[in-house]
Enzyme design. Structure first.
Site, PDB file in Angstrom:
ATOM      1  CD  GLU A 117       6.149  -1.848  -2.729  1.00 11.37           C
ATOM      2  OE1 GLU A 117       5.810  -0.585  -2.968  1.00 11.37           O
ATOM      3  OE2 GLU A 117       5.257  -2.707  -2.393  1.00 11.37           O
ATOM      4  CD  GLU A 124       0.513   0.842  -2.900  1.00 14.33           C
ATOM      5  OE1 GLU A 124      -0.714   0.989  -3.506  1.00 14.33           O
ATOM      6  OE2 GLU A 124       1.036   0.634  -1.890  1.00 14.33           O
TER       7      GLU A 124
END
Length: 311
Positions: free
Chosen positions: A190, A285
């Site tokens: 990420e 998220e």
């Protein structure tokens, strides 16, 4: 038929008040999971919520929130903190998802790289911390049936050149992939926007590293909130890195809240993702833009609005 059309339009136009007023749904079908309202249909894409997102409507217990999310039409969760839960709770979550036919999205690989033990440094002790996290992830996966683990390599090692740091990261990830590949677990790298000290920040950089590792167990987590902040041009950059993307995350910018609260046109983005044939989880998220039950209802309405790209 007219009543169903009216209800669908109400969800989009009335927002939070529609969900807050239970009388609107009088007579609608309920189920045996949470006693909540059964959504007319699942979403077109597979959005995954996290612990706390529906705590006001469903209560503090994550299992109850999962059941409530199912009632609202969601078919996945993600849980960054899964490795920190007790083994019993990990299994309970996995069993609940299996019973409901839901998917487990990402959990964060424990000690998988941070500012204190960056993989860019190439230090054996840092690499071993990461590899232990990979071995632990295998056991977590068996209990919750989660096949995706988020990895952040850590900060820059400023006394080394970029090429050397990149080589160090690739070599460490290769060793982690050797552990995870046997169990069909994918570590998703990420790139983040939280601080410029982070080594991994851009989608093309992450693409290059995944190509260097060359394993089906090392792919990209394309978090659209972070990528909007770092590089913009979301659809184009997503397309360029598509072959290495295994997971997507959502968050509007600015604010990192649900779609429709910022500058990003998630209706068009979701339509594009759907047209590409993506069948994986899109992790939610982000936070809720409003507190309480009204904020949770507003969030659900925002996803209904943004997911309404086929009509």
């Amino acid at each position: 038929m007219q009543r169903r059309r009216f209800l669908s339009q109400s969800l989009l136009t009335a927002g939070a008040s529609v969900f807050a007023g239970a009388n609107v749904f009088a007579g609608k079908k309920t189920n045996n999971y949470s006693g909540g309202i059964f959504a007319e249909k699942p979403f077109n894409l597979n959005y995954g919520f996290h612990d706390g997102m529906f705590k006001n409507a469903a209560g503090p217990d994550f299992i109850d929130q999962i059941k409530y999310g199912y009632d609202m039409g969601f078919r996945s969760i993600e849980d960054n903190g899964m490795p920190g839960r007790t083994p019993d709770m990990q299994k309970k979550i996995g069993d609940t998802l299996a019973k409901l036919g839901m998917q487990m999205g990402v959990f964060v690989l424990n000690k998988g790289g941070n500012g204190a033990n960056t993989l860019a440094a190439g230090k054996p002790e840092y690499v071993e911390i990461f590899l232990k996290g990979c071995r632990d992830a295998v056991e977590v996966s068996k209990r919750c049936n989660g096949k995706l683990a988020t990895v952040v390599p850590g900060d820059f090692e400023r006394n080394l050149t970029m090429g050397i740091q990149t080589g160090n990261v690739i070599e460490a990830l290769k060793r982690g992939a050797d552990i995870l590949e046997k169990e069909n677990i994918i570590m998703v790298l990420e790139p983040l926007s939280d601080t410029p000290n982070l080594f991994l920040r851009f989608s093309d950089q992450t693409y290059m590293i995944c190509k260097g590792v060359g394993s089906p167990s090392c792919k990209i987590l394309f978090d659209m909130y972070h990528m909007q902040k770092n590089e913009g041009n979301i659809i184009t950059n997503m397309d360029k890195a598509w072959s290495e993307i295994a997971y997507l995350q959502i968050g509007d910018n600015p604010g990192r809240k649900e779609p429709t609260t910022g500058e990003m046109n998630y209706k068009n983005i979701f339509k594009h993702i759907h047209e590409k044939g993506y069948k994986g989880v899109l992790g939610m998220e982000h936070g809720n833009s409003m507190p309480g039950k009204e904020g949770e209802a507003k969030l659900i309405a925002a996803y209904r609005e943004s997911d309404n790209f086929l009509s």
